[in-house]
Write a protein that holds these residues in place. Sequence first.
Motif, PDB file in Angstrom:
ATOM      1  N   ALA A   1       0.831  -1.205   0.000  1.00  0.00           N
ATOM      2  CA  ALA A   1       0.000   0.000   0.000  1.00  0.00           C
ATOM      3  C   ALA A   1       0.868   1.259   0.000  1.00  0.00           C
ATOM      4  CB  ALA A   1      -0.938  -0.012   1.210  1.00  0.00           C
ATOM      5  N   GLN A   2       1.957   1.221   0.753  1.00  0.00           N
ATOM      6  CA  GLN A   2       2.869   2.373   0.780  1.00  0.00           C
ATOM      7  C   GLN A   2       3.510   2.581  -0.586  1.00  0.00           C
ATOM      8  OE1 GLN A   2       5.202   0.832   4.025  1.00  0.00           O
ATOM      9  NE2 GLN A   2       4.169   2.082   5.567  1.00  0.00           N
ATOM     10  N   CYS A   3       4.041   1.512  -1.159  1.00  0.00           N
ATOM     11  CA  CYS A   3       4.683   1.621  -2.470  1.00  0.00           C
ATOM     12  C   CYS A   3       3.691   2.108  -3.525  1.00  0.00           C
ATOM     13  CB  CYS A   3       5.258   0.276  -2.900  1.00  0.00           C
ATOM     14  SG  CYS A   3       6.612  -0.332  -1.867  1.00  0.00           S
ATOM     15  N   GLN A   4       2.472   1.581  -3.493  1.00  0.00           N
ATOM     16  CA  GLN A   4       1.484   1.939  -4.496  1.00  0.00           C
ATOM     17  C   GLN A   4       0.889   3.320  -4.268  1.00  0.00           C
ATOM     18  OE1 GLN A   4      -1.195  -1.474  -4.662  1.00  0.00           O
ATOM     19  NE2 GLN A   4       0.573  -2.851  -4.912  1.00  0.00           N
ATOM     20  N   ALA A   5       1.124   3.889  -3.082  1.00  0.00           N
ATOM     21  CA  ALA A   5       0.764   5.288  -2.833  1.00  0.00           C
ATOM     22  C   ALA A   5       1.893   6.231  -3.226  1.00  0.00           C
ATOM     23  CB  ALA A   5       0.409   5.486  -1.357  1.00  0.00           C
ATOM     24  N   GLY A   6       3.022   5.655  -3.653  1.00  0.00           N
ATOM     25  CA  GLY A   6       4.121   6.473  -4.156  1.00  0.00           C
ATOM     26  C   GLY A   6       5.181   6.849  -3.159  1.00  0.00           C
ATOM     27  N   VAL A   7       5.240   6.138  -2.024  1.00  0.00           N
ATOM     28  CA  VAL A   7       6.316   6.364  -1.054  1.00  0.00           C
ATOM     29  C   VAL A   7       7.022   5.031  -0.809  1.00  0.00           C
ATOM     30  CG1 VAL A   7       5.091   8.280   0.024  1.00  0.00           C
ATOM     31  CG2 VAL A   7       4.855   5.992   0.996  1.00  0.00           C
ATOM     32  N   VAL A   8       8.278   5.093  -0.399  1.00  0.00           N
ATOM     33  CA  VAL A   8       9.056   3.874  -0.188  1.00  0.00           C
ATOM     34  C   VAL A   8       8.507   3.121   1.023  1.00  0.00           C
ATOM     35  CG1 VAL A   8      11.337   2.909   0.295  1.00  0.00           C
ATOM     36  CG2 VAL A   8      11.115   4.924  -1.189  1.00  0.00           C
ATOM     37  N   GLY A   9       8.074   1.880   0.805  1.00  0.00           N
ATOM     38  CA  GLY A   9       7.590   1.058   1.903  1.00  0.00           C
ATOM     39  C   GLY A   9       8.706   0.188   2.454  1.00  0.00           C
ATOM     40  N   SER A  10       8.550  -0.282   3.678  1.00  0.00           N
ATOM     41  CA  SER A  10       9.594  -1.125   4.267  1.00  0.00           C
ATOM     42  C   SER A  10       9.021  -2.016   5.353  1.00  0.00           C
ATOM     43  CB  SER A  10      10.728  -0.269   4.844  1.00  0.00           C
ATOM     44  OG  SER A  10      10.322   0.348   6.055  1.00  0.00           O
ATOM     45  N   PHE A  11       9.774  -3.071   5.682  1.00  0.00           N
ATOM     46  CA  PHE A  11       9.400  -3.941   6.797  1.00  0.00           C
ATOM     47  C   PHE A  11      10.654  -4.569   7.373  1.00  0.00           C
ATOM     48  CE2 PHE A  11       9.652  -6.927   3.290  1.00  0.00           C
ATOM     49  CZ  PHE A  11      10.108  -8.113   3.855  1.00  0.00           C
ATOM     50  N   PRO A  12      10.640  -4.909   8.668  1.00  0.00           N
ATOM     51  CA  PRO A  12      11.770  -5.630   9.255  1.00  0.00           C
ATOM     52  C   PRO A  12      11.756  -7.082   8.810  1.00  0.00           C
ATOM     53  CG  PRO A  12      10.445  -4.489  10.935  1.00  0.00           C
ATOM     54  CD  PRO A  12       9.638  -4.546   9.681  1.00  0.00           C
ATOM     55  N   ALA A  13      12.909  -7.622   8.440  1.00  0.00           N
ATOM     56  CA  ALA A  13      12.987  -9.029   8.070  1.00  0.00           C
ATOM     57  C   ALA A  13      12.447  -9.918   9.186  1.00  0.00           C
ATOM     58  CB  ALA A  13      14.433  -9.408   7.737  1.00  0.00           C
ATOM     59  N   LEU A  14      12.663  -9.524  10.438  1.00  0.00           N
ATOM     60  CA  LEU A  14      12.227 -10.330  11.571  1.00  0.00           C
ATOM     61  C   LEU A  14      10.712 -10.427  11.685  1.00  0.00           C
ATOM     62  CD1 LEU A  14      14.789  -9.222  14.315  1.00  0.00           C
ATOM     63  CD2 LEU A  14      14.655 -11.435  13.171  1.00  0.00           C
ATOM     64  N   ASN A  15       9.971  -9.553  10.968  1.00  0.00           N
ATOM     65  CA  ASN A  15       8.513  -9.658  11.018  1.00  0.00           C
ATOM     66  C   ASN A  15       8.007 -10.917  10.325  1.00  0.00           C
ATOM     67  OD1 ASN A  15       8.363  -7.263  12.376  1.00  0.00           O
ATOM     68  ND2 ASN A  15       7.086  -6.202  10.874  1.00  0.00           N
ATOM     69  N   ALA A  16       8.779 -11.429   9.384  1.00  0.00           N
ATOM     70  CA  ALA A  16       8.392 -12.638   8.664  1.00  0.00           C
ATOM     71  C   ALA A  16       8.743 -13.844   9.532  1.00  0.00           C
ATOM     72  CB  ALA A  16       9.118 -12.711   7.320  1.00  0.00           C
ATOM     73  N   ARG A  17       7.754 -14.385  10.188  1.00  0.00           N
ATOM     74  CA  ARG A  17       7.962 -15.526  11.094  1.00  0.00           C
ATOM     75  C   ARG A  17       7.008 -16.652  10.719  1.00  0.00           C
ATOM     76  NH1 ARG A  17      10.963 -14.149  15.721  1.00  0.00           N
ATOM     77  NH2 ARG A  17      11.351 -11.921  15.906  1.00  0.00           N
ATOM     78  N   PRO A  18       7.550 -17.864  10.495  1.00  0.00           N
ATOM     79  CA  PRO A  18       8.943 -18.277  10.631  1.00  0.00           C
ATOM     80  C   PRO A  18       9.818 -17.674   9.546  1.00  0.00           C
ATOM     81  CG  PRO A  18       7.681 -20.011   9.613  1.00  0.00           C
ATOM     82  CD  PRO A  18       6.691 -18.968  10.035  1.00  0.00           C
ATOM     83  N   ALA A  19      11.123 -17.880   9.686  1.00  0.00           N
ATOM     84  CA  ALA A  19      12.077 -17.263   8.773  1.00  0.00           C
ATOM     85  C   ALA A  19      11.807 -17.627   7.318  1.00  0.00           C
ATOM     86  CB  ALA A  19      13.506 -17.659   9.165  1.00  0.00           C
ATOM     87  N   SER A  20      11.269 -18.817   7.089  1.00  0.00           N
ATOM     88  CA  SER A  20      11.002 -19.250   5.718  1.00  0.00           C
ATOM     89  C   SER A  20       9.978 -18.372   5.026  1.00  0.00           C
ATOM     90  CB  SER A  20      10.515 -20.707   5.721  1.00  0.00           C
ATOM     91  OG  SER A  20       9.346 -20.846   6.521  1.00  0.00           O
TER      92      SER A  20
END
Length: 331
Positions: A31-50
Amino acid sequence: MALPDVLSQPLTLPLVAAPLFISSVPELVTAQCQAGVVGSFPALNARPASLLNDWLDRIAEENAVYASQHPEAIVAPFAVNQIVHRSNDRLDQDMAVIVEHRVPIVITSLGARPEINEAVHSYGGVVLHDVINDEFARKAVEKGADGIIAVAAGAGGHAGTQSPLALIREIREWFDGPLLLSGAIAHGSSILAALAAGADFAYVGSAFLSTVEANAAAEYKQMIVDSAAKDIVYSNLFTGVHGNYLRDSIVAAGLDPDALPESDHSAMSFGSGGTTKAKAWKDIWGSGQGIGAIKKSMTVAELVGQLTAQFDDASHALNTSIATRGLSRAY
């Protein structure tokens, strides 16, 4: 110095959305990217790591489809945040996935490591490192970071204590590369102020916590809407690193926000989510001091639209003020 290509492409606003622990998920990032701003997330939010591999595929694919279906739209790149501290036992595994997917922007925190920068540079990616003072900024650049995120007083989550004006000016004395400013930015006029101070981008986190797409509890979103700067508490108890948190979430966890003990810096832990029974981000909710500008929960598109209108109004007002004073300069 010219900005790297990935940071010089058109954006709706000169804004990078900060990675939010737990709250930043693919729905929010796209949603951030498609609104025209750089979106981001912490890698650690993806749990489990896979799950990290799936998230990266999903974000890239959904942004590509949206761009194809809306050729007139500005679709911004995305970034992944890596906690470089030794307690992050997923770092090597997550970096391998990031390199495989050629993530365009990597945001590093809590430690500057040359091998991480080199891995990102191996495929042409850009590294932005967040710092709370000029000394750390110098070390990050010396170790190969491409850009600096100046995390000043009032920023949500982990934050420093220096004035944004002082911190930006000290870094700009010697660094002409990409520079982002973080700290109580939740209004379009504050984004303009960040540029005027010398930053290339505003780095905005807490304003997105109340959005529909954020993976945050309804109570958390409402607390953002209902709170202001006076409701923010600065403490290092929960992760070993000083950060800003919502007072009412501390009270709800059975703690006295006015009598929090100091944590031992050596107890810093990011693999388990915190250093106390009440965990940062899950039970103790981070927020910056700028949330007084957030009056209701909106979609990301609505929030970016509001920030854009505020930015444009502030730019017009500044130019009008300059003209009225008989000055020739315009912004």
